[in-house]
Write an enzyme that holds these catalytic residues in place. Sequence first.
Site, PDB file in Angstrom:
ATOM      1  N   ARG A  26       1.074  -1.442  -0.114  1.00 36.85           N
ATOM      2  CA  ARG A  26       0.099  -0.388  -0.068  1.00 36.85           C
ATOM      3  C   ARG A  26       0.790   1.430   0.266  1.00 36.85           C
ATOM      4  O   ARG A  26       0.779   2.296   0.560  1.00 36.85           O
ATOM      5  CB  ARG A  26      -1.136  -0.050   0.829  1.00 36.85           C
ATOM      6  CG  ARG A  26      -2.216  -1.139   1.148  1.00 36.85           C
ATOM      7  CD  ARG A  26      -3.309  -0.070  -0.211  1.00 36.85           C
ATOM      8  NE  ARG A  26      -4.232  -1.286  -0.004  1.00 36.85           N
ATOM      9  CZ  ARG A  26      -5.446  -1.554   0.589  1.00 36.85           C
ATOM     10  NH1 ARG A  26      -5.762  -0.260   1.964  1.00 36.85           N
ATOM     11  NH2 ARG A  26      -6.374  -2.083   0.781  1.00 36.85           N
ATOM     12  N   ARG A  30      -4.389   6.288   0.298  1.00 36.73           N
ATOM     13  CA  ARG A  30      -4.956   7.308   0.833  1.00 36.73           C
ATOM     14  C   ARG A  30      -3.557   8.564   1.410  1.00 36.73           C
ATOM     15  O   ARG A  30      -4.040   9.568   2.241  1.00 36.73           O
ATOM     16  CB  ARG A  30      -5.433   6.917   1.718  1.00 36.73           C
ATOM     17  CG  ARG A  30      -7.386   7.107   0.611  1.00 36.73           C
ATOM     18  CD  ARG A  30      -8.222   6.370   1.534  1.00 36.73           C
ATOM     19  NE  ARG A  30      -7.716   5.242   2.268  1.00 36.73           N
ATOM     20  CZ  ARG A  30      -8.666   3.674   2.963  1.00 36.73           C
ATOM     21  NH1 ARG A  30     -10.194   3.606   2.720  1.00 36.73           N
ATOM     22  NH2 ARG A  30      -7.939   2.440   3.169  1.00 36.73           N
ATOM     23  N   ARG A  39      -7.520  10.947  -6.700  1.00 35.49           N
ATOM     24  CA  ARG A  39      -8.824  10.224  -6.600  1.00 35.49           C
ATOM     25  C   ARG A  39     -10.059  10.583  -6.601  1.00 35.49           C
ATOM     26  O   ARG A  39     -11.153  10.282  -6.713  1.00 35.49           O
ATOM     27  CB  ARG A  39      -8.655   9.203  -4.956  1.00 35.49           C
ATOM     28  CG  ARG A  39      -9.150   7.889  -5.060  1.00 35.49           C
ATOM     29  CD  ARG A  39      -9.116   7.177  -5.333  1.00 35.49           C
ATOM     30  NE  ARG A  39     -10.188   6.449  -4.362  1.00 35.49           N
ATOM     31  CZ  ARG A  39     -11.983   6.152  -4.583  1.00 35.49           C
ATOM     32  NH1 ARG A  39     -12.104   6.686  -5.411  1.00 35.49           N
ATOM     33  NH2 ARG A  39     -12.709   5.308  -3.573  1.00 35.49           N
ATOM     34  N   ASP A  76      -6.446  -3.838  -7.561  1.00 34.62           N
ATOM     35  CA  ASP A  76      -6.978  -4.724  -5.762  1.00 34.62           C
ATOM     36  C   ASP A  76      -7.267  -6.411  -6.430  1.00 34.62           C
ATOM     37  O   ASP A  76      -7.042  -6.527  -8.159  1.00 34.62           O
ATOM     38  CB  ASP A  76      -8.834  -4.184  -5.635  1.00 34.62           C
ATOM     39  CG  ASP A  76      -7.872  -4.718  -4.269  1.00 34.62           C
ATOM     40  OD1 ASP A  76      -8.734  -2.956  -3.732  1.00 34.62           O
ATOM     41  OD2 ASP A  76      -9.536  -5.430  -4.194  1.00 34.62           O
ATOM     42  N   TYR A 152     -13.447 -12.639   1.058  1.00 39.73           N
ATOM     43  CA  TYR A 152     -14.192 -11.352   0.375  1.00 39.73           C
ATOM     44  C   TYR A 152     -16.155 -11.977  -0.425  1.00 39.73           C
ATOM     45  O   TYR A 152     -16.565 -11.487  -0.692  1.00 39.73           O
ATOM     46  CB  TYR A 152     -13.769 -10.765  -0.303  1.00 39.73           C
ATOM     47  CG  TYR A 152     -12.739 -10.061   0.875  1.00 39.73           C
ATOM     48  CD1 TYR A 152     -13.087  -9.243   0.718  1.00 39.73           C
ATOM     49  CD2 TYR A 152     -11.431 -10.728   0.522  1.00 39.73           C
ATOM     50  CE1 TYR A 152     -12.665  -8.761   2.422  1.00 39.73           C
ATOM     51  CE2 TYR A 152     -10.646  -9.661   1.162  1.00 39.73           C
ATOM     52  CZ  TYR A 152     -11.217  -9.164   2.059  1.00 39.73           C
ATOM     53  OH  TYR A 152     -10.039  -8.142   2.512  1.00 39.73           O
TER      54      TYR A 152
HETATM   55  O1  CP3 Z   1      -0.252   0.668  -2.926  1.00 36.52           O
HETATM   56  C1  CP3 Z   1      -0.051  -0.911  -3.421  1.00 36.52           C
HETATM   57  O2  CP3 Z   1       0.420  -1.554  -2.593  1.00 36.52           O
HETATM   58  C2  CP3 Z   1      -0.800  -1.285  -4.866  1.00 36.52           C
HETATM   59  C3  CP3 Z   1      -2.251  -2.107  -3.895  1.00 36.52           C
HETATM   60  C4  CP3 Z   1      -3.267  -2.415  -3.803  1.00 36.52           C
HETATM   61  C5  CP3 Z   1      -4.594  -1.588  -3.042  1.00 36.52           C
HETATM   62  N1  CP3 Z   1      -5.243  -2.965  -2.729  1.00 36.52           N
HETATM   63  C6  CP3 Z   1      -5.420  -0.289  -3.069  1.00 36.52           C
HETATM   64  C7  CP3 Z   1      -6.610  -0.115  -2.838  1.00 36.52           C
HETATM   65  C8  CP3 Z   1      -3.248  -3.577  -3.247  1.00 36.52           C
HETATM   66  C9  CP3 Z   1      -1.506  -3.996  -3.309  1.00 36.52           C
HETATM   67  C10 CP3 Z   1      -4.148  -3.912  -2.497  1.00 36.52           C
HETATM   68  C11 CP3 Z   1      -4.217  -5.075  -2.211  1.00 36.52           C
HETATM   69  C12 CP3 Z   1      -5.596  -5.932  -1.184  1.00 36.52           C
HETATM   70  N2  CP3 Z   1      -7.260  -5.797  -1.714  1.00 36.52           N
HETATM   71  C13 CP3 Z   1      -5.759  -6.833  -0.764  1.00 36.52           C
HETATM   72  C14 CP3 Z   1      -4.664  -7.641   0.142  1.00 36.52           C
HETATM   73  C15 CP3 Z   1      -3.519  -6.538   1.006  1.00 36.52           C
HETATM   74  C16 CP3 Z   1      -4.179  -6.397   2.714  1.00 36.52           C
HETATM   75  O3  CP3 Z   1      -4.460  -5.025   2.446  1.00 36.52           O
HETATM   76  O4  CP3 Z   1      -4.486  -7.364   3.128  1.00 36.52           O
HETATM   77  C17 CP3 Z   1      -6.567  -7.176   0.334  1.00 36.52           C
HETATM   78  C18 CP3 Z   1      -7.112  -7.458   1.213  1.00 36.52           C
HETATM   79  C19 CP3 Z   1      -7.878  -5.937  -1.413  1.00 36.52           C
HETATM   80  C20 CP3 Z   1      -9.323  -5.885  -0.569  1.00 36.52           C
HETATM   81  C21 CP3 Z   1      -9.146  -4.506  -0.329  1.00 36.52           C
HETATM   82  N3  CP3 Z   1      -9.756  -3.333  -0.905  1.00 36.52           N
HETATM   83  C22 CP3 Z   1     -10.436  -3.691   0.942  1.00 36.52           C
HETATM   84  C23 CP3 Z   1     -10.499  -4.771   2.331  1.00 36.52           C
HETATM   85  C24 CP3 Z   1      -9.778  -2.155   1.010  1.00 36.52           C
HETATM   86  C25 CP3 Z   1     -11.235  -2.035   1.461  1.00 36.52           C
HETATM   87  C26 CP3 Z   1     -10.097  -1.385   3.048  1.00 36.52           C
HETATM   88  C27 CP3 Z   1      -9.635   0.148   3.448  1.00 36.52           C
HETATM   89  O5  CP3 Z   1      -8.464  -0.015   2.831  1.00 36.52           O
HETATM   90  O6  CP3 Z   1      -9.620   1.280   2.241  1.00 36.52           O
HETATM   91  C28 CP3 Z   1      -9.545  -2.261  -0.299  1.00 36.52           C
HETATM   92  C29 CP3 Z   1      -9.361  -0.571  -1.177  1.00 36.52           C
HETATM   93  C30 CP3 Z   1      -7.918  -0.106  -1.657  1.00 36.52           C
HETATM   94  N4  CP3 Z   1      -7.350  -1.068  -2.452  1.00 36.52           N
HETATM   95  C31 CP3 Z   1      -7.920   0.691  -1.160  1.00 36.52           C
HETATM   96  C32 CP3 Z   1      -7.023   0.866  -2.303  1.00 36.52           C
HETATM   97  C33 CP3 Z   1      -5.492   2.458  -2.098  1.00 36.52           C
HETATM   98  C34 CP3 Z   1      -8.849   2.035  -1.083  1.00 36.52           C
HETATM   99  C35 CP3 Z   1      -9.570   2.691  -2.061  1.00 36.52           C
HETATM  100  C36 CP3 Z   1      -9.348   4.124  -1.732  1.00 36.52           C
HETATM  101  O7  CP3 Z   1      -8.872   4.722  -2.008  1.00 36.52           O
HETATM  102  O8  CP3 Z   1     -10.432   4.954  -1.290  1.00 36.52           O
END
Ligand code: CP3
Length: 347
Positions: A26, A30, A39, A76, A152
């Site tokens: 990540r 944000r 975004r 994602d 999920y």
């Molecule tokens: O920078 C990076 O790591 C690359 C991008 C990336 C995202 N998600 C962007 C994202 C990666 C590698 C992921 C992986 C991901 N997504 C995982 C595995 C890693 C982990 O966190 O355990 C999982 C379980 C997800 C599923 C997911 N996506 C969830 C549960 C959420 C909501 C939680 C949150 O943080 O808001 C997301 C949304 C998400 N994926 C965001 C980002 C930057 C936030 C969305 C936003 O910008 O509003």
Amino acid sequence: MNSSDKILLRALRGERTARAPFWFMRQAGRYLPEYRALRKQTPNFLEFCYTPSLAVEATLQPIERFGMDAAIIFSDILVIPDALGVAVRFEEGHGPLLTPVDSEKSLEKLDSKKLSAHLAPVYAALAKTKAALPKETALIGFCGAPWTLACYTVQGKSSKDFAQVKDVAKAQPKFFGRLITLFSDAVIIHAKAQIEAGAEIIQLFDSWAGVLAEEEFAKFVIAPTKKIVAAIKAAHPDVPVIGFPRQAGVKTLAYVAQTGLQAVSIDGSVPLEWARDNLQPVTVVQGCLDQLLLADDKAKMLEEAKKILSVLGDKAFVFNLAHGILPHTPPEHVQALCEFLKQYRHD
Ligand code: CP3
């Protein structure tokens, strides 16, 4: 520079590099004001992910600011269920929401025929990112692992333990086995296509591996990962695969020994000295700074980073976090960590 000379690729091949290469889960997102501004243009998160120009810019933002050794493509893990036809939405404050798939009947709606076409924007973003990256920076593609995708998809939303999914796996083994197979095959297609578009490394995120006991861990985490790694290796023998069985603790050793992965990402469930003595003789370790410490206490965080390097830095090692960067993390803490890692030499 040849792709294979990049410091992260050298470390993933098992070479002990002069400093530990680093990137952060990540690292885009944000906590960066420039990400929040970008975004705002596209409130729908998946639409943002599927717009190559936006995905490329979000991928490059942390590289431009901090110069990590790798970029991870902005996407994602839930693009796979989305591409198979499970309706996936992200709602502010709720995380992901999916139409639950929890029976043989609901499985009939999923279709892998459109997978590659649906995910074409991810491949376009990878190709564009590759062309724009500094020559020394590696490009990482990724997928969610089948168990985590199933969590999920069956539950339909986030959960603290996915107990309901474990119940479904027990009560409907045939359905659940088919779901895991469907996701395994989709992960293979998506990982190979990412490599063909320019990804030099694949990371498999098994974020919920840690909720499973030994027997289920072998069935739903180790076995599908082994199949995926073998398929990626058969097509692309030189591309390293990093596995991240989050919270797996000592089960990480069986995971490494049985899957054929090049590297494993660890977190606080694996003690540092145990990782040095048990994991480093058989694989490359990546990890494992506490992301809360990074957010909340700069001085203590730098002390902890030093400690991690003093225990794991004698062998090939990739510096990362235990889990993703938290939204309230001051960018200045990330800056301090990057500066520290760039100058650190393990003698
Ligand atoms: O920078 C990076 O790591 C690359 C991008 C990336 C995202 N998600 C962007 C994202 C990666 C590698 C992921 C992986 C991901 N997504 C995982 C595995 C890693 C982990 O966190 O355990 C999982 C379980 C997800 C599923 C997911 N996506 C969830 C549960 C959420 C909501 C939680 C949150 O943080 O808001 C997301 C949304 C998400 N994926 C965001 C980002 C930057 C936030 C969305 C936003 O910008 O509003």
